[in-house]
Design an enzyme around this catalytic site. Structure first.
Site, PDB file in Angstrom:
ATOM      1  N   ASP A  62       1.191  -7.002 -10.927  1.00 53.73           N
ATOM      2  CA  ASP A  62       0.226  -6.692 -11.982  1.00 53.73           C
ATOM      3  C   ASP A  62      -0.275  -5.253 -11.803  1.00 53.73           C
ATOM      4  O   ASP A  62      -0.271  -4.438 -12.729  1.00 53.73           O
ATOM      5  CB  ASP A  62      -0.938  -7.696 -11.854  1.00 53.73           C
ATOM      6  CG  ASP A  62      -1.888  -7.629 -13.033  1.00 53.73           C
ATOM      7  OD1 ASP A  62      -1.631  -6.847 -13.961  1.00 53.73           O
ATOM      8  OD2 ASP A  62      -2.898  -8.372 -13.025  1.00 53.73           O
TER       9      ASP A  62
ATOM     10  N   ASP B 146       0.840  -1.205   0.000  1.00 52.28           N
ATOM     11  CA  ASP B 146       0.000   0.000   0.000  1.00 52.28           C
ATOM     12  C   ASP B 146       0.875   1.256   0.000  1.00 52.28           C
ATOM     13  O   ASP B 146       0.621   2.213  -0.732  1.00 52.28           O
ATOM     14  CB  ASP B 146      -0.991   0.007   1.184  1.00 52.28           C
ATOM     15  CG  ASP B 146      -0.376  -0.495   2.479  1.00 52.28           C
ATOM     16  OD1 ASP B 146       0.756  -1.022   2.447  1.00 52.28           O
ATOM     17  OD2 ASP B 146      -1.016  -0.354   3.540  1.00 52.28           O
TER      18      ASP B 146
END
Ligand code: NAD
Length: 360
Positions: free
Chosen positions: A247, A223
């Protein structure tokens, strides 16, 4: 020893952009690069010719090659085919058959194109990050997976995020080796505060780090990594992470540069054999018009020279030549600012070859 390159043009703009990359390779051959070419079919064009997007012959050619250069696959005319026959399956099949577990996605923003980014030019100008993403494991492949119906009739979906030590070590080594060839800084991205599997990821990366004392290893939660990528992306050199985090982060990083026609990629196996392709697709909307930007494919050639053919010098020359044509203001329509004159695909390829030739 002569190294063999398999050329797979694919569909849409694939043949147009690959032709320009091959021009660059031919020029390097003229300068003494010892390679030979093979040509094969993949995707929709392979389906049209043989009824399958990844014919057995292409697979054999790819196995016999030292590196594969691919344009792009896909097109609206194939969208109604059953899933296993769609062009994208050819690409996925090749990645898994060749065991290409290490996906290298650079996010490079040439200073000349800083205006193309949605971020402030000073935040992104000169950006050069390499994201190393594990490509054949993690939650996209883990078992068990599915959707089940609970006793109360409610449905529940589930997937499994699983990594073995050996898988983490394999992608870790790949990333450390790449960091060694660049700025010697590696940031491993995980969620070790919440997920046990990534606690193991962090342990393995730390252990490996002792074998690469010349590379500065750091760790970051995913994050925070997402936040730092948009706050101060130039702090990163190489980032390594699992399949799903990679990804998402690599798409975000690619978009920092704002120019999809400029970004190359590589997918490597354990021995450095690789498949090289632009990150963009087959762009059916502009196919056949001769206006596609060939630079992502030409930069994929540079990656191929560096990572599979051990020709870092040639790779650097190609990258410098691309920088030079941008300095001169050459732009295909996708990277031109309003009112700026544009060149076509072939002119851009010729300009890169001319810039290479000037260096001699
Ligand atoms: P796309 O990347 O092909 O195109 C998105 C937009 O970017 C389009 O407007 C296109 O014109 C433009 N663009 C892409 N490459 C460009 C270039 N080199 N120069 C100038 N402009 C360029 O994505 P899409 O439209 O979502 O997909 C089109 C087809 O490509 C679909 O069939 C999709 O499945 C396939 N696809 C293939 C790959 C691959 O082969 N690796 C990757 C993504 C999409």
């Amino acid at each position: 020893m002569t190294q063999k390159i398999l050329i797979l043009q694919g569909d849409g703009i694939g043949p147009e952009i690959v032709a320009e990359a091959v021009k660059v390779l031919h020029w390097l051959v003229g300068e003494g690069l010892d390679i030979e070419f093979d040509i094969g079919l993949i995707g929709g064009s392979a389906y049209d010719a043989s009824g399958h997007p990844l014919p057995e012959e292409t697979l054999q050619q790819a196995r016999a090659a030292d590196a594969v250069l691919l344009g792009a696959v896909g097109g609206p005319q194939y969208e109604s085919l059953e899933r296993s026959l769609r062009p994208e399956q050819g690409l996925l099949g090749l990645r898994s058959e060749l065991k290409l577990f290490s996906n290298l996605r650079p996010a490079i923003l040439y200073p000349q194109l800083a205006e193309a980014s949605t971020l402030k030019p000073e935040v992104v100008a000169g950006l050069d990050i390499m994201i190393v993403r594990e490509l054949t494991g993690g939650i996209y492949f883990g078992q068990p997976r599915g959707v089940r119906t609970l006793e109360n009739g409610e449905k529940e979906g589930f997937n499994t995020l699983v990594y073995r030590e050996s898988e983490i070590e394999r992608i870790g080594r790949s990333a450390f080796e790449i960091a060694r060839q660049r700025g010697k800084r590696l940031c491993s991205v995980d969620k070790a505060n919440v997920l046990e599997v990534t606690e193991l990821w962090r342990q393995v990366m730390t252990r490996l780090g002792a074998e690469y004392p010349d590379v500065e290893l750091s760790h970051m939660y995913v994050d925070n990594a997402a936040m730092q990528l948009v706050r101060e992306p130039k702090q990163f050199d190489v980032m390594v992470t699992g399949n799903m985090f990679g990804d998402i982060l690599s798409d975000a990083a690619a978009m920092l540069t704002g120019s999809i026609g400029m970004l190359p990629s590589a997918s490597l196996d354990a021995n450095g054999k690789g498949m090289y392709e632009p990150i963009h697709g087959s762009a059916p909307d502009i196919a056949g018009q001769g206006i596609a930007n060939p630079l992502a494919t030409i930069l994929s050639v540079a990656m191929m020279l560096r990572y599979s053919l051990c020709e870092a010098g040639c790779a650097g020359r190609v990258e410098a030549a691309v920088g030079k044509v941008l300095d001169r203001g050459l732009r295909t329509p996708d990277i031109a600012t309003e009112g700026q004159a544009t060149v076509n695909t072939a002119d851009m390829g010729d300009a890169v070859v001319d810039a290479l030739a000037e260096e001699n």
